[in-house]
Scaffold this active site. Structure first.
Site, PDB file in Angstrom:
ATOM      1  N   CYS A 185       0.889  -1.162   0.000  1.00  0.00           N
ATOM      2  CA  CYS A 185       0.000   0.000   0.000  1.00  0.00           C
ATOM      3  C   CYS A 185       0.923   1.206   0.000  1.00  0.00           C
ATOM      4  CB  CYS A 185      -0.887   0.009   1.247  1.00  0.00           C
ATOM      5  SG  CYS A 185      -1.815   1.554   1.445  1.00  0.00           S
TER       6      CYS A 185
ATOM      7  N   CYS B 209      -0.586   4.298   2.273  1.00  0.00           N
ATOM      8  CA  CYS B 209      -0.656   4.230   3.744  1.00  0.00           C
ATOM      9  C   CYS B 209      -0.182   2.861   4.204  1.00  0.00           C
ATOM     10  CB  CYS B 209      -2.038   4.613   4.284  1.00  0.00           C
ATOM     11  SG  CYS B 209      -3.482   3.828   3.542  1.00  0.00           S
ATOM     12  N   SER B 210      -1.077   2.001   4.663  1.00  0.00           N
ATOM     13  CA  SER B 210      -0.618   0.722   5.207  1.00  0.00           C
ATOM     14  C   SER B 210      -1.706  -0.336   5.091  1.00  0.00           C
ATOM     15  CB  SER B 210      -0.232   0.894   6.670  1.00  0.00           C
ATOM     16  OG  SER B 210      -1.322   1.454   7.386  1.00  0.00           O
ATOM     17  N   CYS B 211      -2.542  -0.253   4.042  1.00  0.00           N
ATOM     18  CA  CYS B 211      -3.657  -1.180   3.881  1.00  0.00           C
ATOM     19  C   CYS B 211      -3.138  -2.617   3.835  1.00  0.00           C
ATOM     20  CB  CYS B 211      -4.426  -0.853   2.604  1.00  0.00           C
ATOM     21  SG  CYS B 211      -5.161   0.793   2.678  1.00  0.00           S
TER      22      CYS B 211
END
Lengths: 218, 188
Positions: free
Chosen positions: B96, B99-101
Protein backbone atom coordinates in the site's frame (compact mmCIF):
# COMPACT_ATOMS: atom_id res chain seq x y z
CA UNK A 1 -3.61 16.10 -2.39
CA UNK A 2 0.00 15.66 -3.43
CA UNK A 3 1.19 14.82 0.06
CA UNK A 4 4.16 13.04 1.57
CA UNK A 5 2.18 9.83 2.10
CA UNK A 6 2.11 9.23 -1.66
CA UNK A 7 5.47 7.48 -1.66
CA UNK A 8 5.42 5.25 -4.74
CA UNK A 9 8.58 5.83 -6.81
CA UNK A 10 10.43 8.05 -4.33
CA UNK A 11 14.08 7.16 -3.72
CA UNK A 12 16.62 7.42 -0.96
CA UNK A 13 14.91 5.65 1.96
CA UNK A 14 17.49 2.89 2.16
CA UNK A 15 17.05 -0.83 2.45
CA UNK A 16 13.96 -2.61 3.70
CA UNK A 17 14.58 -4.20 7.08
CA UNK A 18 12.83 -7.57 7.55
CA UNK A 19 11.18 -8.31 10.87
CA UNK A 20 10.23 -11.58 12.61
CA UNK A 21 6.62 -12.67 12.67
CA UNK A 22 4.74 -11.73 15.83
CA UNK A 23 6.56 -8.45 16.51
CA UNK A 24 3.74 -5.98 16.26
CA UNK A 25 4.88 -3.14 18.50
CA UNK A 26 8.23 -1.66 19.48
CA UNK A 27 7.09 0.38 22.47
CA UNK A 28 4.08 0.23 24.72
CA UNK A 29 2.79 3.61 23.51
CA UNK A 30 2.39 2.08 20.03
CA UNK A 31 -0.09 -0.44 21.49
CA UNK A 32 -1.99 2.40 23.13
CA UNK A 33 -1.95 4.47 19.92
CA UNK A 34 -3.49 1.61 17.94
CA UNK A 35 -6.14 0.86 20.56
CA UNK A 36 -7.11 4.51 21.10
CA UNK A 37 -7.43 5.12 17.36
CA UNK A 38 -9.68 2.09 16.90
CA UNK A 39 -11.73 2.58 20.08
CA UNK A 40 -12.59 6.24 19.54
CA UNK A 41 -14.30 5.22 16.29
CA UNK A 42 -17.25 4.28 18.50
CA UNK A 43 -17.96 7.99 18.89
CA UNK A 44 -18.96 7.97 15.21
CA UNK A 45 -17.55 11.43 14.47
CA UNK A 46 -15.42 10.41 11.49
CA UNK A 47 -14.80 7.54 9.07
CA UNK A 48 -11.68 5.72 7.85
CA UNK A 49 -11.19 8.09 4.92
CA UNK A 50 -11.23 11.14 7.19
CA UNK A 51 -8.82 9.31 9.43
CA UNK A 52 -6.42 8.58 6.57
CA UNK A 53 -6.69 12.14 5.31
CA UNK A 54 -5.87 13.53 8.76
CA UNK A 55 -2.61 11.55 8.73
CA UNK A 56 -1.71 12.03 5.10
CA UNK A 57 -2.24 15.79 5.11
CA UNK A 58 0.38 16.31 7.80
CA UNK A 59 3.05 18.73 6.50
CA UNK A 60 5.45 16.65 4.36
CA UNK A 61 8.51 17.14 6.56
CA UNK A 62 6.52 16.17 9.63
CA UNK A 63 5.01 13.10 7.95
CA UNK A 64 8.37 11.83 6.76
CA UNK A 65 10.01 12.65 10.08
CA UNK A 66 7.46 10.71 12.15
CA UNK A 67 7.34 7.01 12.89
CA UNK A 68 4.24 5.14 11.75
CA UNK A 69 2.34 5.18 15.03
CA UNK A 70 3.47 8.76 15.70
CA UNK A 71 1.65 9.65 12.47
CA UNK A 72 -1.42 7.86 13.84
CA UNK A 73 -1.26 9.82 17.11
CA UNK A 74 -0.89 13.15 15.32
CA UNK A 75 -3.76 12.27 12.98
CA UNK A 76 -5.95 11.27 15.90
CA UNK A 77 -5.22 14.52 17.74
CA UNK A 78 -6.19 16.51 14.64
CA UNK A 79 -9.47 14.61 14.31
CA UNK A 80 -10.34 15.05 17.99
CA UNK A 81 -9.76 18.80 17.85
CA UNK A 82 -11.60 19.24 14.52
CA UNK A 83 -14.58 17.30 15.89
CA UNK A 84 -14.65 19.42 19.05
CA UNK A 85 -14.18 16.36 21.27
CA UNK A 86 -10.89 17.60 22.75
CA UNK A 87 -9.58 21.16 22.84
CA UNK A 88 -6.18 22.09 21.45
CA UNK A 89 -5.56 23.66 24.85
CA UNK A 90 -6.27 20.34 26.54
CA UNK A 91 -3.73 18.57 24.31
CA UNK A 92 -1.25 21.35 24.95
CA UNK A 93 -1.67 21.22 28.73
CA UNK A 94 -2.14 17.45 28.76
CA UNK A 95 -5.18 17.56 31.04
CA UNK A 96 -8.96 17.82 30.86
CA UNK A 97 -10.24 21.42 31.06
CA UNK A 98 -13.94 20.78 30.35
CA UNK A 99 -16.34 17.87 30.45
CA UNK A 100 -16.61 15.52 27.49
CA UNK A 101 -19.36 15.42 24.89
CA UNK A 102 -21.91 12.65 25.34
CA UNK A 103 -20.65 9.98 22.94
CA UNK A 104 -20.89 6.22 22.82
CA UNK A 105 -17.89 4.34 24.22
CA UNK A 106 -17.32 0.65 23.56
CA UNK A 107 -17.19 -1.95 26.31
CA UNK A 108 -14.70 -4.78 25.83
CA UNK A 109 -17.47 -6.86 24.25
CA UNK A 110 -18.47 -4.02 21.93
CA UNK A 111 -14.85 -3.64 20.84
CA UNK A 112 -14.50 -7.37 20.13
CA UNK A 113 -17.69 -7.35 18.10
CA UNK A 114 -16.60 -4.27 16.15
CA UNK A 115 -13.20 -5.78 15.26
CA UNK A 116 -14.93 -8.92 13.93
CA UNK A 117 -17.75 -7.10 12.15
CA UNK A 118 -17.78 -7.10 8.37
CA UNK A 119 -18.86 -3.63 7.26
CA UNK A 120 -18.50 -3.64 3.47
CA UNK A 121 -17.60 -0.60 1.39
CA UNK A 122 -19.60 -1.55 -1.71
CA UNK A 123 -22.95 0.09 -2.38
CA UNK A 124 -25.81 -0.46 -4.83
CA UNK A 125 -25.81 2.04 -7.70
CA UNK A 126 -28.23 2.64 -10.58
CA UNK A 127 -25.63 3.18 -13.28
CA UNK A 128 -23.97 0.25 -15.08
CA UNK A 129 -20.19 -0.13 -14.98
CA UNK A 130 -18.56 1.90 -17.74
CA UNK A 131 -15.68 -0.55 -18.15
CA UNK A 132 -15.31 -4.32 -18.29
CA UNK A 133 -12.33 -6.60 -17.70
CA UNK A 134 -9.97 -6.32 -20.67
CA UNK A 135 -10.89 -2.72 -21.53
CA UNK A 136 -8.06 -0.31 -22.29
CA UNK A 137 -8.18 2.74 -20.04
CA UNK A 138 -6.05 5.74 -19.17
CA UNK A 139 -5.92 7.27 -15.72
CA UNK A 140 -6.72 10.94 -15.56
CA UNK A 141 -4.18 13.58 -14.65
CA UNK A 142 -5.70 14.80 -11.41
CA UNK A 143 -4.12 16.95 -8.71
CA UNK A 144 -6.96 17.45 -6.24
CA UNK A 145 -6.28 19.59 -3.18
CA UNK A 146 -8.41 17.22 -1.09
CA UNK A 147 -8.08 13.50 -0.42
CA UNK A 148 -7.46 11.05 -3.25
CA UNK A 149 -6.40 7.42 -3.69
CA UNK A 150 -4.89 7.85 -7.15
CA UNK A 151 -1.12 7.72 -6.60
CA UNK A 152 0.99 10.28 -8.46
CA UNK A 153 3.03 7.58 -10.22
CA UNK A 154 -0.15 6.19 -11.82
CA UNK A 155 -1.67 9.41 -13.19
CA UNK A 156 -2.03 9.86 -16.94
CA UNK A 157 -0.98 6.23 -17.58
CA UNK A 158 -2.42 3.66 -19.99
CA UNK A 159 -3.55 0.35 -18.50
CA UNK A 160 -6.00 -2.49 -18.80
CA UNK A 161 -8.96 -3.26 -16.54
CA UNK A 162 -8.25 -6.54 -14.77
CA UNK A 163 -11.18 -6.83 -12.36
CA UNK A 164 -14.50 -5.08 -11.70
CA UNK A 165 -15.31 -4.86 -7.97
CA UNK A 166 -18.74 -3.27 -7.84
CA UNK A 167 -19.40 0.29 -6.75
CA UNK A 168 -17.46 1.38 -3.66
CA UNK A 169 -17.69 4.50 -1.51
CA UNK A 170 -15.45 7.24 -2.91
CA UNK A 171 -12.70 8.27 -0.48
CA UNK A 172 -12.21 11.57 -2.34
CA UNK A 173 -15.74 12.53 -1.17
CA UNK A 174 -16.06 10.62 2.06
CA UNK A 175 -12.87 12.08 3.53
CA UNK A 176 -14.56 15.47 3.54
CA UNK A 177 -18.17 14.85 4.52
CA UNK A 178 -21.04 12.42 4.88
CA UNK A 179 -21.68 12.04 1.12
CA UNK A 180 -20.30 8.64 0.01
CA UNK A 181 -20.75 9.16 -3.78
CA UNK A 182 -20.16 5.46 -4.60
CA UNK A 183 -18.49 4.75 -7.96
CA UNK A 184 -17.55 1.58 -9.80
CA UNK A 185 -14.16 0.35 -8.69
CA UNK A 186 -11.69 -1.45 -10.94
CA UNK A 187 -8.34 -3.13 -10.65
CA UNK A 188 -6.21 -1.67 -13.44
CA UNK A 189 -2.95 -3.24 -14.58
CA UNK A 190 -0.04 -1.22 -15.96
CA UNK A 191 3.27 -2.33 -17.37
CA UNK A 192 6.33 -1.25 -15.45
CA UNK A 193 7.59 0.46 -18.61
CA UNK A 194 4.40 2.54 -18.90
CA UNK A 195 4.86 3.77 -15.33
CA UNK A 196 8.62 4.11 -15.10
CA UNK A 197 10.04 4.14 -18.61
CA UNK A 198 12.58 1.95 -20.32
CA UNK A 199 14.71 1.38 -17.22
CA UNK A 200 11.93 -0.67 -15.62
CA UNK A 201 12.11 -4.46 -15.71
CA UNK A 202 10.37 -5.59 -18.91
CA UNK A 203 8.33 -8.20 -17.01
CA UNK A 204 7.11 -5.88 -14.23
CA UNK A 205 3.38 -5.34 -13.84
CA UNK A 206 1.71 -3.06 -11.30
CA UNK A 207 -1.97 -2.95 -10.39
CA UNK A 208 -3.94 -0.31 -8.54
CA UNK A 209 -7.60 -0.03 -7.61
CA UNK A 210 -9.13 2.92 -9.46
CA UNK A 211 -12.58 4.43 -9.10
CA UNK A 212 -14.43 5.14 -12.33
CA UNK A 213 -13.85 8.89 -12.00
CA UNK A 214 -10.10 8.27 -12.13
CA UNK A 215 -10.37 6.68 -15.59
CA UNK A 216 -10.99 7.55 -19.24
CA UNK A 217 -11.37 5.07 -22.10
CA UNK A 218 -8.12 4.66 -24.02
CA UNK B 1 11.30 11.45 20.32
CA UNK B 2 10.22 7.99 21.54
CA UNK B 3 10.08 9.22 25.14
CA UNK B 4 8.06 12.25 24.13
CA UNK B 5 5.59 10.05 22.26
CA UNK B 6 5.19 7.82 25.32
CA UNK B 7 4.24 10.82 27.44
CA UNK B 8 2.08 12.31 24.71
CA UNK B 9 0.07 9.11 24.22
CA UNK B 10 -0.28 8.57 27.97
CA UNK B 11 -1.72 12.07 28.30
CA UNK B 12 -4.02 11.53 25.35
CA UNK B 13 -5.30 8.26 26.78
CA UNK B 14 -6.02 9.79 30.17
CA UNK B 15 -7.91 12.69 28.55
CA UNK B 16 -10.03 10.34 26.42
CA UNK B 17 -10.79 8.06 29.37
CA UNK B 18 -11.60 10.94 31.71
CA UNK B 19 -13.96 12.47 29.15
CA UNK B 20 -15.73 9.13 28.83
CA UNK B 21 -14.84 8.60 25.15
CA UNK B 22 -12.97 5.32 25.58
CA UNK B 23 -13.00 2.65 28.26
CA UNK B 24 -9.80 0.95 29.43
CA UNK B 25 -11.38 -2.49 29.06
CA UNK B 26 -12.10 -1.81 25.38
CA UNK B 27 -8.48 -0.74 24.83
CA UNK B 28 -7.18 -3.94 26.44
CA UNK B 29 -9.57 -6.01 24.33
CA UNK B 30 -8.35 -4.41 21.09
CA UNK B 31 -4.69 -4.91 21.99
CA UNK B 32 -5.28 -8.55 22.98
CA UNK B 33 -7.19 -9.18 19.75
CA UNK B 34 -4.36 -8.03 17.52
CA UNK B 35 -1.43 -9.12 19.65
CA UNK B 36 -2.70 -12.61 20.48
CA UNK B 37 -5.72 -13.73 18.45
CA UNK B 38 -5.60 -12.36 14.92
CA UNK B 39 -2.38 -12.99 13.01
CA UNK B 40 -0.72 -14.70 10.06
CA UNK B 41 -1.52 -18.22 11.32
CA UNK B 42 -5.07 -17.51 10.07
CA UNK B 43 -3.83 -16.86 6.56
CA UNK B 44 -1.53 -19.88 6.76
CA UNK B 45 -4.57 -22.12 7.37
CA UNK B 46 -6.31 -20.60 4.35
CA UNK B 47 -3.25 -21.29 2.19
CA UNK B 48 -2.87 -24.87 3.47
CA UNK B 49 -6.54 -25.58 2.78
CA UNK B 50 -6.19 -24.25 -0.76
CA UNK B 51 -3.21 -26.57 -1.31
CA UNK B 52 -5.06 -29.65 -0.13
CA UNK B 53 -8.64 -29.06 -1.30
CA UNK B 54 -9.01 -28.17 -5.02
CA UNK B 55 -12.66 -27.16 -4.62
CA UNK B 56 -11.69 -24.80 -1.79
CA UNK B 57 -8.87 -23.39 -3.94
CA UNK B 58 -11.40 -22.60 -6.70
CA UNK B 59 -13.72 -20.87 -4.24
CA UNK B 60 -10.80 -18.92 -2.78
CA UNK B 61 -9.74 -17.67 -6.21
CA UNK B 62 -13.30 -16.76 -7.26
CA UNK B 63 -14.57 -15.22 -3.98
CA UNK B 64 -11.84 -14.96 -1.38
CA UNK B 65 -13.95 -13.10 1.19
CA UNK B 66 -16.48 -15.93 1.32
CA UNK B 67 -13.86 -18.70 1.22
CA UNK B 68 -11.89 -17.11 4.06
CA UNK B 69 -15.12 -16.73 6.06
CA UNK B 70 -15.66 -20.49 5.68
CA UNK B 71 -12.65 -20.96 7.97
CA UNK B 72 -14.07 -18.44 10.43
CA UNK B 73 -11.94 -15.42 9.52
CA UNK B 74 -13.29 -12.01 8.63
CA UNK B 75 -13.84 -8.52 9.95
CA UNK B 76 -12.13 -5.17 9.89
CA UNK B 77 -9.73 -4.65 6.95
CA UNK B 78 -10.82 -7.92 5.33
CA UNK B 79 -14.16 -6.88 3.90
CA UNK B 80 -13.21 -7.28 0.23
CA UNK B 81 -10.57 -9.99 -0.12
CA UNK B 82 -8.82 -11.17 -3.29
CA UNK B 83 -6.46 -14.17 -3.34
CA UNK B 84 -3.47 -14.08 -5.71
CA UNK B 85 -1.95 -17.45 -6.52
CA UNK B 86 1.76 -17.56 -7.27
CA UNK B 87 2.76 -19.78 -10.19
CA UNK B 88 6.05 -20.63 -11.88
CA UNK B 89 5.16 -17.88 -14.39
CA UNK B 90 3.99 -15.08 -12.10
CA UNK B 91 4.97 -13.92 -8.62
CA UNK B 92 2.73 -11.49 -6.72
CA UNK B 93 3.78 -8.87 -4.18
CA UNK B 94 1.41 -6.66 -2.19
CA UNK B 95 1.93 -3.08 -1.00
CA UNK B 96 0.00 0.00 0.00
CA UNK B 97 2.08 2.92 -1.27
CA UNK B 98 -0.33 5.51 0.18
CA UNK B 99 -0.66 4.23 3.74
CA UNK B 100 -0.62 0.72 5.21
CA UNK B 101 -3.66 -1.18 3.88
CA UNK B 102 -3.24 -4.85 4.83
CA UNK B 103 -5.56 -7.86 5.26
CA UNK B 104 -5.88 -7.87 9.06
CA UNK B 105 -8.21 -10.88 9.52
CA UNK B 106 -5.77 -13.23 7.77
CA UNK B 107 -2.38 -11.62 8.47
CA UNK B 108 -2.93 -9.51 11.59
CA UNK B 109 -1.27 -6.12 11.93
CA UNK B 110 1.37 -5.32 9.32
CA UNK B 111 5.10 -5.57 10.13
CA UNK B 112 7.02 -2.32 10.46
CA UNK B 113 8.76 -2.75 7.11
CA UNK B 114 5.40 -3.01 5.29
CA UNK B 115 4.51 0.47 6.57
CA UNK B 116 7.97 1.94 5.97
CA UNK B 117 8.79 4.54 3.32
CA UNK B 118 11.60 2.27 2.08
CA UNK B 119 9.18 -0.53 1.14
CA UNK B 120 6.27 1.61 -0.01
CA UNK B 121 8.41 3.79 -2.27
CA UNK B 122 10.59 1.15 -3.94
CA UNK B 123 8.52 -2.00 -4.32
CA UNK B 124 6.37 -0.56 -7.13
CA UNK B 125 9.44 0.74 -8.96
CA UNK B 126 11.99 -2.04 -8.50
CA UNK B 127 10.46 -4.97 -6.64
CA UNK B 128 13.38 -7.32 -7.31
CA UNK B 129 15.69 -5.02 -5.35
CA UNK B 130 13.22 -5.17 -2.45
CA UNK B 131 13.10 -8.96 -2.65
CA UNK B 132 16.90 -8.89 -2.54
CA UNK B 133 16.65 -7.07 0.81
CA UNK B 134 14.78 -10.17 2.01
CA UNK B 135 17.41 -12.46 0.50
CA UNK B 136 14.96 -13.60 -2.18
CA UNK B 137 15.75 -14.12 -5.86
CA UNK B 138 12.96 -15.18 -8.20
CA UNK B 139 13.63 -18.01 -10.61
CA UNK B 140 14.55 -17.02 -14.15
CA UNK B 141 11.40 -16.65 -16.23
CA UNK B 142 9.07 -15.70 -13.37
CA UNK B 143 7.46 -12.33 -14.04
CA UNK B 144 6.51 -10.09 -11.15
CA UNK B 145 3.29 -8.22 -10.43
CA UNK B 146 3.01 -5.68 -7.63
CA UNK B 147 -0.47 -4.95 -6.28
CA UNK B 148 -0.87 -1.48 -4.78
CA UNK B 149 -3.85 -1.61 -2.38
CA UNK B 150 -5.33 1.81 -3.09
CA UNK B 151 -8.95 0.99 -2.11
CA UNK B 152 -10.62 -1.31 0.43
CA UNK B 153 -9.71 -4.42 -1.57
CA UNK B 154 -7.23 -6.53 0.40
CA UNK B 155 -4.87 -9.12 -1.05
CA UNK B 156 -3.66 -12.50 0.20
CA UNK B 157 -0.82 -14.08 -1.76
CA UNK B 158 -1.08 -17.87 -2.00
CA UNK B 159 2.53 -19.06 -2.27
CA UNK B 160 3.47 -22.15 -4.25
CA UNK B 161 3.39 -25.38 -2.27
CA UNK B 162 6.96 -26.52 -1.60
CA UNK B 163 8.13 -29.69 -3.32
CA UNK B 164 8.35 -32.81 -1.18
CA UNK B 165 5.36 -31.96 1.02
CA UNK B 166 2.96 -34.53 -0.46
CA UNK B 167 2.80 -36.50 2.78
CA UNK B 168 2.10 -33.56 5.08
CA UNK B 169 -1.37 -32.92 6.47
CA UNK B 170 -3.06 -29.54 6.46
CA UNK B 171 -1.77 -28.53 9.88
CA UNK B 172 1.81 -29.40 9.04
CA UNK B 173 1.50 -27.54 5.74
CA UNK B 174 0.13 -24.44 7.50
CA UNK B 175 3.19 -24.44 9.74
CA UNK B 176 5.37 -24.01 6.63
CA UNK B 177 3.55 -20.88 5.44
CA UNK B 178 5.20 -17.64 6.52
CA UNK B 179 3.70 -14.18 6.80
CA UNK B 180 6.18 -12.77 4.30
CA UNK B 181 5.25 -15.48 1.76
CA UNK B 182 1.62 -14.32 2.00
CA UNK B 183 2.69 -10.72 1.25
CA UNK B 184 5.01 -11.87 -1.54
CA UNK B 185 8.40 -10.99 -0.04
CA UNK B 186 9.37 -14.62 0.63
CA UNK B 187 9.31 -17.95 -1.20
CA UNK B 188 8.66 -21.28 0.51
Amino acid sequence: MNGAADLGGMMGFGRVVPEPEGEYFHADWERRALALTLAIAAAGRWNIDMSRHARESLPPAEYLGSSYYAIWVKGLERLLVAAGLVGADELEQRRVLRPGEPVRAWTADDAAAAMAAVVPYDRPVDTPARFAAGDAVRTRVLHPTGHTRLPRYARGKAGVVERVHGAHVLPDARAHGPDERPQWLYTVRFTGRELWGDAAAPDLGVTIEAWEGYLDPA
Amino acid sequence: MAEDMAERVEALESILVEKGYVRPDALEEIIATYEQDVGPRNGARVVARSWTDPAYRDRLLSDATAAIAELGYGGRQGEHMVALENTPDEHHVVVCTLCSCYPWPVLGLPPTWYKSPAYRSRVVLDPRSVLADFGVTLPEGTRITVHDSTAEVRYLVVPMRPAGTEDLDEEALAALVTRDAMIGTALL
